[in-house]
Design an enzyme around this catalytic site. Structure first.
Site, PDB file in Angstrom:
ATOM      1  N   ASP A   1       0.888  -1.161   0.000  1.00  0.00           N
ATOM      2  CA  ASP A   1       0.000   0.000   0.000  1.00  0.00           C
ATOM      3  C   ASP A   1       0.927   1.212   0.000  1.00  0.00           C
ATOM      4  O   ASP A   1       1.389   1.648   1.054  1.00  0.00           O
ATOM      5  CB  ASP A   1      -0.906  -0.004   1.231  1.00  0.00           C
ATOM      6  CG  ASP A   1      -1.828   1.205   1.258  1.00  0.00           C
ATOM      7  OD1 ASP A   1      -2.314   1.606   0.187  1.00  0.00           O
ATOM      8  OD2 ASP A   1      -2.049   1.747   2.361  1.00  0.00           O
TER       9      ASP A   1
ATOM     10  N   GLU B   1      -0.771  -1.356  -4.994  1.00  0.00           N
ATOM     11  CA  GLU B   1      -2.001  -0.619  -5.282  1.00  0.00           C
ATOM     12  C   GLU B   1      -1.732   0.371  -6.404  1.00  0.00           C
ATOM     13  O   GLU B   1      -0.800   1.162  -6.347  1.00  0.00           O
ATOM     14  CB  GLU B   1      -2.494   0.127  -4.036  1.00  0.00           C
ATOM     15  CG  GLU B   1      -3.808   0.854  -4.295  1.00  0.00           C
ATOM     16  CD  GLU B   1      -4.353   1.515  -3.049  1.00  0.00           C
ATOM     17  OE1 GLU B   1      -5.137   0.870  -2.337  1.00  0.00           O
ATOM     18  OE2 GLU B   1      -3.971   2.674  -2.799  1.00  0.00           O
TER      19      GLU B   1
ATOM     20  N   ASP C   1      -2.955   1.336   6.796  1.00  0.00           N
ATOM     21  CA  ASP C   1      -2.010   1.007   5.725  1.00  0.00           C
ATOM     22  C   ASP C   1      -1.563  -0.453   5.813  1.00  0.00           C
ATOM     23  O   ASP C   1      -1.327  -1.095   4.788  1.00  0.00           O
ATOM     24  CB  ASP C   1      -0.784   1.935   5.795  1.00  0.00           C
ATOM     25  CG  ASP C   1      -1.195   3.383   5.894  1.00  0.00           C
ATOM     26  OD1 ASP C   1      -1.398   4.009   4.836  1.00  0.00           O
ATOM     27  OD2 ASP C   1      -1.342   3.878   7.030  1.00  0.00           O
TER      28      ASP C   1
END
Length: 190
Positions: free
Chosen positions: A7, A68, A141
Site C-alpha cells: 500500500d 495498489e 495502511d
C-alpha cells in the site's frame, strides 16, 4: 504463492507478506508500515522506502509483488507521492526478476469484501477475519497492504486462466484467418 502486498505512500507505506494456499486459504506471514517524516527531502523519503522494500524482497523472497495502482485522487501532490513510492518498490522487484501486479483500490475492496466501494473499516474487518487474526492490523495502511496481497492470491489464478483463454482465442483466430486466406487463393486459381 508468496505475495508481498504494498500500500504505497510517502508518509506511511504498508508492506505485507501473505502465503496463498489451496482454494482461498491465505496466511499472513508479516506486516509492517514504513514511515518517513514529511519534512524530509523527497529523494531521502523515497530512499528510505526503497531500502525497506529491498530488505523485504531479499528477506522474504516473494514470488510476486502486488502494488495498489494509483487510480485517482483529488490531491495531485498525494497522488504523485503515492505513485513515486509504488514506483521505487516496483523497480526494486523488477530488478530481482519478481513479477509486479497492480490492482486498483476498487478491485482490492471487491475481492476482500465483495463491495468495490467498501470503506477502510470494512476492509480491515474482512482482512482480520480472512486471516484469522486475533487483532485488527493497524494502522489502516497495514490492513490495506494485507488486502492487496489477499486480492492478488485470489485474483491471480483467474487472471492466468483469462490470459490463457485470450492466447488460445488469438491462436484460433490466426489459424482461421490463414485457412480463409488459403481458401481464397485456391478459389482465385480456378
Amino acid at each position: 504463492m508468496r505475495v508481498m502486498g504494498v500500500d504505497p505512500g510517502l508518509t506511511r507505506c504498508g508492506l505485507s507478506l501473505v502465503e496463498g494456499g489451496s482454494g482461498r486459504t491465505v496466511t499472513a506471514l508479516d506486516v509492517d508500515v514504513i514511515r518517513t517524516p514529511a519534512d524530509l527531502d523527497l529523494a531521502r523519503r523515497l530512499l528510505i522506502i526503497s531500502e525497506a522494500a529491498e530488505y523485504w524482497l531479499d528477506t522474504h523472497q516473494p514470488s510476486v509483488v502486488a502494488v495498489e495502482r494509483v487510480f485517482s485522487q483529488h490531491n495531485v501532490r498525494t497522488a504523485m507521492g503515492t505513485a513515486q513510492a509504488g514506483g521505487v518498490i516496483a523497480l526494486a522487484a523488477a530488478r530481482r526478476g519478481i513479477t509486479v501486479a497492480f490492482h486498483t483500490p476498487s478491485e482490492v475492496k471487491a475481492a476482500v469484501t465483495g463491495n468495490g466501494s467498501a470503506d477502510k473499516a470494512q476492509v480491515t474487518a474482512m482482512v482480520t477475519r480472512i486471516l484469522r487474526m486475533q487483532q485488527a492490523p493497524t494502522p489502516a495502511d497495514a490492513a490495506d497492504a494485507l488486502a492487496l496481497a489477499i486480492c492478488h492470491c485470489w485474483r491471480a489464478p483467474m487472471m492466468a486462466r483469462m490470459a490463457q483463454a485470450e492466447a488460445l482465442a488469438a491462436e484460433q483466430k490466426r489459424r482461421y484467418e490463414a485457412k480463409l486466406k488459403e481458401q481464397r487463393k485456391a478459389g482465385a486459381k480456378r
